[in-house]
Design a protein around this motif. Structure first.
Motif, PDB file in Angstrom:
ATOM      1  N   ILE A  11       0.901  -1.206   0.199  1.00  0.00           N
ATOM      2  CA  ILE A  11       0.744  -0.030   0.437  1.00  0.00           C
ATOM      3  C   ILE A  11       0.941   1.620  -0.115  1.00  0.00           C
ATOM      4  CG2 ILE A  11      -1.717   1.201   1.311  1.00  0.00           C
ATOM      5  CD1 ILE A  11      -2.642  -1.675   2.456  1.00  0.00           C
ATOM      6  N   GLY A  12       1.451   1.872  -1.168  1.00  0.00           N
ATOM      7  CA  GLY A  12       1.578   3.102  -1.200  1.00  0.00           C
ATOM      8  C   GLY A  12       2.514   2.566  -2.309  1.00  0.00           C
ATOM      9  N   ALA A  13       3.066   3.723  -3.330  1.00  0.00           N
ATOM     10  CA  ALA A  13       3.972   3.477  -4.331  1.00  0.00           C
ATOM     11  C   ALA A  13       5.029   4.565  -4.774  1.00  0.00           C
ATOM     12  CB  ALA A  13       2.689   3.282  -5.467  1.00  0.00           C
ATOM     13  N   GLY A  14       4.920   5.021  -3.249  1.00  0.00           N
ATOM     14  CA  GLY A  14       6.344   6.099  -3.269  1.00  0.00           C
ATOM     15  C   GLY A  14       7.661   5.401  -3.776  1.00  0.00           C
ATOM     16  N   PRO A  15       8.843   6.171  -3.689  1.00  0.00           N
ATOM     17  CA  PRO A  15       9.919   5.588  -3.288  1.00  0.00           C
ATOM     18  C   PRO A  15      10.318   3.795  -2.552  1.00  0.00           C
ATOM     19  CG  PRO A  15      10.125   7.589  -3.733  1.00  0.00           C
ATOM     20  CD  PRO A  15       9.331   7.551  -3.542  1.00  0.00           C
ATOM     21  N   VAL A  16       9.613   3.936  -1.514  1.00  0.00           N
ATOM     22  CA  VAL A  16      10.051   3.051  -0.671  1.00  0.00           C
ATOM     23  C   VAL A  16       9.088   2.000  -1.086  1.00  0.00           C
ATOM     24  CG1 VAL A  16       9.520   2.630   2.280  1.00  0.00           C
ATOM     25  CG2 VAL A  16      10.810   4.613   1.017  1.00  0.00           C
ATOM     26  N   ARG A 109      -5.964 -10.441  -2.696  1.00  0.00           N
ATOM     27  CA  ARG A 109      -5.957 -11.205  -1.240  1.00  0.00           C
ATOM     28  C   ARG A 109      -4.313 -11.573  -1.881  1.00  0.00           C
ATOM     29  NH1 ARG A 109     -10.388 -13.792  -4.130  1.00  0.00           N
ATOM     30  NH2 ARG A 109     -12.485 -13.283  -2.996  1.00  0.00           N
ATOM     31  N   ALA A 110      -3.915 -11.183  -0.627  1.00  0.00           N
ATOM     32  CA  ALA A 110      -2.858 -11.253   0.268  1.00  0.00           C
ATOM     33  C   ALA A 110      -1.892 -12.360   0.726  1.00  0.00           C
ATOM     34  CB  ALA A 110      -1.569 -10.026   0.062  1.00  0.00           C
ATOM     35  N   ARG A 111      -0.635 -12.651   0.544  1.00  0.00           N
ATOM     36  CA  ARG A 111       0.171 -13.639   2.139  1.00  0.00           C
ATOM     37  C   ARG A 111      -0.468 -12.847   3.475  1.00  0.00           C
ATOM     38  NH1 ARG A 111       0.489 -18.865   1.196  1.00  0.00           N
ATOM     39  NH2 ARG A 111      -0.027 -19.378  -0.394  1.00  0.00           N
ATOM     40  N   ALA A 112       0.654 -11.215   2.867  1.00  0.00           N
ATOM     41  CA  ALA A 112       1.135 -10.092   3.714  1.00  0.00           C
ATOM     42  C   ALA A 112       1.209  -9.079   3.127  1.00  0.00           C
ATOM     43  CB  ALA A 112       2.800 -10.988   4.004  1.00  0.00           C
ATOM     44  N   VAL A 113       1.143  -8.159   4.588  1.00  0.00           N
ATOM     45  CA  VAL A 113       0.702  -6.356   3.783  1.00  0.00           C
ATOM     46  C   VAL A 113       1.922  -5.434   4.334  1.00  0.00           C
ATOM     47  CG1 VAL A 113      -0.650  -4.729   3.753  1.00  0.00           C
ATOM     48  CG2 VAL A 113      -1.851  -6.451   4.028  1.00  0.00           C
ATOM     49  N   ILE A 114       2.383  -4.599   2.932  1.00  0.00           N
ATOM     50  CA  ILE A 114       3.328  -3.546   3.918  1.00  0.00           C
ATOM     51  C   ILE A 114       2.615  -2.254   3.198  1.00  0.00           C
ATOM     52  CG2 ILE A 114       5.863  -2.903   2.677  1.00  0.00           C
ATOM     53  CD1 ILE A 114       6.476  -5.497   1.855  1.00  0.00           C
ATOM     54  N   VAL A 115       2.762  -1.661   4.061  1.00  0.00           N
ATOM     55  CA  VAL A 115       1.757   0.117   4.428  1.00  0.00           C
ATOM     56  C   VAL A 115       3.434   0.714   4.121  1.00  0.00           C
ATOM     57  CG1 VAL A 115       0.962   1.310   5.424  1.00  0.00           C
ATOM     58  CG2 VAL A 115       0.134  -0.760   5.993  1.00  0.00           C
ATOM     59  N   ALA A 116       3.415   1.312   2.490  1.00  0.00           N
ATOM     60  CA  ALA A 116       4.508   1.638   2.652  1.00  0.00           C
ATOM     61  C   ALA A 116       4.009   3.521   2.138  1.00  0.00           C
ATOM     62  CB  ALA A 116       5.086   1.202   1.478  1.00  0.00           C
TER      63      ALA A 116
END
Length: 336
Positions: A11-16, A109-116
Motif C-alpha cells: 500500500i503506497g507506490a512512493g519510492p519506498v 488477496r495476499a499473504r502479507a501486507v506492507i504499508v508504505a
C-alpha cells in the motif's frame, strides 16, 4: 472484476513502496502496488518532481522524478500490477490469507501486507486568506512546483520557514524575482541551506521579508498582482507578485489505516525495527508512516526497511522453507 492473487500487497507506490517490489521480487515473492494517487512516485512525483535529492547513495544529486524513473526500471523485471487512483478501504483476514478492498471495487488477496503510504493521504496546509480559491484556480497560488521553468521571469513570493520554502527560494533565485516571507529571522531548514539563503539575500538575489506574515491577496478575476503582508504590530506592505508559494507543510490523514487496530504513535504505525512488523500479525510498515526509536525520515532508511520487511515476510509466503541469504551480486535478479 476478479480478485488479484499475490504474495504481498504493498500500500503506497512512493519510492519506498517501489523498492519493496524489488526486495520482495529478489526473494521470489509476487507483489501488487496500490496507491490513492494516479501515478507512482508518491510525494516525489506529486509535489516536487524537479527538486534535487542529495542523500541517495551513489547519486551526488538526483531529481525526484529521476529517482522514480530509476526505481521503475529496477523493478520492471517483476511486473508488479498497479492499482492506482484508488485507496484501500478494507482489510480482512490474517497472515497468509488477507483480503484487501479498494474504493474502486477491486479486491486483492495476499499473504502479507506492507504499508508504505508515506504519512497517509496528504494535502497542503492552506493559508486563511480571503478569495484564496479563485487565485488557486488561476495559478496565482500554488503549493507545489512541478516545473521550475514555468516560473521563469515571474515575481514569486514564497511564504514559510522550512526546507521547502528555502530550497525553492534558492532554486528559483536565478530565474525569477523571489521574495521570502517569514515571521522570524530563524529558519527551520537545514543549516547549510539556511546559510545559502542568507548569502543569496546578502548578494541581492533574494528579498527577505521579515518579520511578516501573509495578510491578503490582491488582484482581479483571480489573477494575482500583489501579496499583502503584515507584522504582528499591524504594519503592512504590498509585494508585487505573479505567484504565491505558501509552504506551510502538509496535512496528513491516515484514513482507513487508522481504524485497522494497529498500534499508533502520533499518527504513525509503530513497528519492530528488526522486522518492520506492526502490532497486527502479517502487516508491516516501512517509510515515513513507520516509527520506532531512532527512526529517521529518510528515503534511504525506508529502502533499508523494505529489505527488512521482505525478509520477515518470506516465512509467511514460503512456510517451512529456509531462506539462505545471498548478495545480489551472487543471486542476480530472478526472472519475473
Amino acid at each position: 472484476m476478479d480478485a488479484i492473487e499475490t504474495d504481498v500487497a504493498i500500500i503506497g507506490a512512493g519510492p519506498v513502496g517501489l523498492f519493496a517490489v524489488f526486495e520482495c521480487g529478489m526473494l521470489r515473492m509476487r507483489s501488487v502496488l496500490i496507491d490513492a494517487l494516479d501515478a507512482v512516485g508518491g510525494q516525489c512525483t506529486a509535489l516536487y518532481p524537479e527538486k534535487p535529492i542529495y542523500d541517495i547513495p551513489a547519486h551526488p544529486a538526483i531529481e525526484a522524478a529521476g529517482l522514480v524513473d530509476a526505481l521503475e526500471r529496477q523493478i520492471a523485471p517483476f511486473a508488479a500490477p498497479r492499482l492506482l487512483g484508488q485507496r484501500v478501504e478494507r482489510l480482512e483476514g490474517g497472515p497468509g490469507d488477507f483480503t484487501l478492498g479498494t474504493d474502486a471495487g477491486r479486491t486483492v488477496r495476499a499473504r502479507a501486507v506492507i504499508v508504505a503510504a508515506g504519512a497517509g493521504a496528504f494535502g497542503p496546509n492552506r493559508p486563511p486568506l480571503d478569495g484564496l480559491a479563485a487565485y488557486e484556480a488561476r495559478g496565482g497560488v500554488q503549493y507545489y512546483v512541478r516545473r521550475r521553468e514555468d516560473l521563469r521571469g515571474k515575481r514569486v513570493v514564497i511564504a514559510g520557514g522550512g526546507d521547502s520554502a528555502v530550497d525553492w527560494a534558492l532554486a528559483l533565485a536565478d530565474i525569477a524575482q523571489v521574495a521570502v516571507v517569514h515571521r522570524r529571522a530563524k529558519f527551520r531548514a537545514a543549516p547549510e541551506s539556511a546559510a545559502k539563503l542568507d548569502a543569496a539575500a546578502a548578494a541581492g538575489r533574494i528579498e527577505m521579508v521579515i518579520p511578516y506574515q501573509l495578510h491578503a491577496l490582491h488582484g482581479a478575476d483571480g489573477q494575482l498582482s500583489a501579496v499583502e503582508v503584515a507584522t504582528l504590530d499591524g504594519a503592512t506592505r504590498l509585494l508585487p507578485a505573479d505567484v504565491l508559494l505558501p509552504f506551510y507543510g502538509l496535512s496528513m490523514d491516515l484514513g482507513p489505516i487508522a481504524s485497522w487496530g494497529a498500534a499508533l504513535d502520533r499518527h504513525h504505525l509503530r513497528v519492530d525495527p528488526a522486522t518492520a512488523a506492526t502490532s497486527l500479525p502479517g502487516v508491516f510498515a516501512i517509510g515515513d508512516i513507520a516509527t520506532y526509536p531512532g527512526k529517521l525520515k529518510l528515503i534511504l532508511q525506508g529502502f533499508s526497511e523494505a529489505a527488512v520487511a521482505a525478509h520477515a515476510i518470506h516465512p509467511l509466503v514460503f512456510p517451512g522453507e529456509a531462506l539462505h541469504f545471498e548478495y545480489s551480486t551472487t543471486s542476480g535478479v530472478p526472472a519475473g
